[in-house]
Design a protein around this motif. Structure first.
Motif, short mmCIF file in Angstrom:
data_model
loop_
_atom_site.label_atom_id
_atom_site.label_comp_id
_atom_site.label_asym_id
_atom_site.label_seq_id
_atom_site.Cartn_x
_atom_site.Cartn_y
_atom_site.Cartn_z
N SER A 1 -1.89 -1.33 -3.95
CA SER A 1 -2.95 -0.77 -3.84
C SER A 1 -2.40 0.92 -3.49
N PHE A 2 -3.10 2.11 -4.30
CA PHE A 2 -2.53 3.43 -3.76
C PHE A 2 -3.75 4.15 -2.98
N HIS B 1 -6.11 -1.87 -5.69
CA HIS B 1 -7.19 -0.91 -5.28
C HIS B 1 -6.71 0.42 -5.16
N VAL B 2 -7.54 1.44 -5.44
CA VAL B 2 -7.41 2.83 -5.51
C VAL B 2 -8.26 3.71 -4.43
N TYR B 3 -7.54 4.07 -3.45
CA TYR B 3 -8.22 5.02 -2.34
C TYR B 3 -8.08 6.36 -2.88
N ILE B 4 -8.94 7.14 -3.12
CA ILE B 4 -8.84 8.79 -3.42
C ILE B 4 -9.52 9.43 -2.26
N CYS C 1 1.14 -1.20 -0.03
CA CYS C 1 0.02 -0.18 0.03
C CYS C 1 0.87 1.16 0.08
N SER C 2 0.82 2.18 -0.88
CA SER C 2 1.40 3.23 -1.21
C SER C 2 0.69 4.58 -1.07
#
Length: 235
Positions: free
Chosen positions: A82-83, A106-109, A56-57
């Motif tokens: 995931s970012f 996965h992309v968390y905005i 996770c970055s």
């Protein structure tokens, strides 16, 4: 149990702490330093270490836009990473968010922008999650949600100097893993590892974060890899 993920700030800097070649977005370490004799020979070591960071970055939409994510088309494959991206402006366009969703697990905005293009996309794309804050992002709350709600236990932070400062001052960085490149950059306005607002009063000294050296490793071609633990004041 700790309420936030274990966090590591992982960056490459010049000897004088610069994380860019200058103060405009057309200048970039990844593009510029690979053409400089005396620096390019050992640069791959940084990317090799980067491959071993957490899955996770944490970064920003501005950095994604700077490296051209909005213009990219179809990725070659899906990667198990995931970012978590802070993006208020937004810097990410619909095309950029779509590309990230096809490229990443996965992309968390994270945003305060009610019109962010990711909001409409998340309705139909399962690996996009928008964390919307009303006026200002509460980073303590954000990191607690990452841990407790989304079960993210480890995060590598690779954002810019302003965001690094925000997280550091909030006590949200546990370790610093720093690749020191054999180059001096200079420039008063060139981004550094930690920027943000300067201290103005003695009473603000509590915002400083002391470090304890964990390891130091001399790499090839005059590069150095440093790892520090970030201490709480008084520890």
């Amino acid at each position: 149990m700790k309420k936030i993920p274990r966090t590591t700030l992982f960056m490459i800097t010049s000897l004088d702490g610069k994380i860019s070649s200058g103060d405009t977005d057309v200048l970039d370490v990844d593009k510029d330093w690979k053409g400089i004799t005396g620096v390019k020979e050992g640069l791959q070591q940084y990317y090799d270490l980067e491959k071993r960071t957490d899955v996770c970055s944490f970064n920003t939409g501005r950095v994604m836009a700077k490296i051209g994510i909005n213009k990219k088309k179809n990725p070659l494959s899906l990667i198990p990473v995931s970012f978590i991206l802070v993006d208020n402006k937004p810097h990410l366009q619909k095309s950029g968010v779509e590309y990230l969703s096809k490229w990443l697990k996965h992309v968390y905005i994270v945003t305060t922008n009610k019109n962010h293009p990711a909001i409409s996309l998340q309705k139909n794309v399962k690996n996009i999650t928008v964390l919307l804050y009303s006026k200002k992002i509460n980073f303590q709350d954000l990191f607690e949600r990452l841990k407790m709600e989304f079960k993210i236990n480890r995060v590598t932070i690779q954002s810019g100097g302003e965001m690094n400062a925000t997280l550091l001052r909030a006590g949200l960085i546990d370790r610093v893993s720093l690749v020191l490149a054999p180059i001096l950059v200079g420039g008063r306005t060139t981004p550094t590892l930690v920027d943000g607002e300067s201290l103005h009063k003695v009473s603000e000294l509590a915002k400083l974060r002391p470090l304890r050296l964990v390891s130091i490793k001399k790499l090839k071609n005059s590069y150095i890899h440093l790892i520090y633990k970030v201490l709480e004041r008084g520890k």
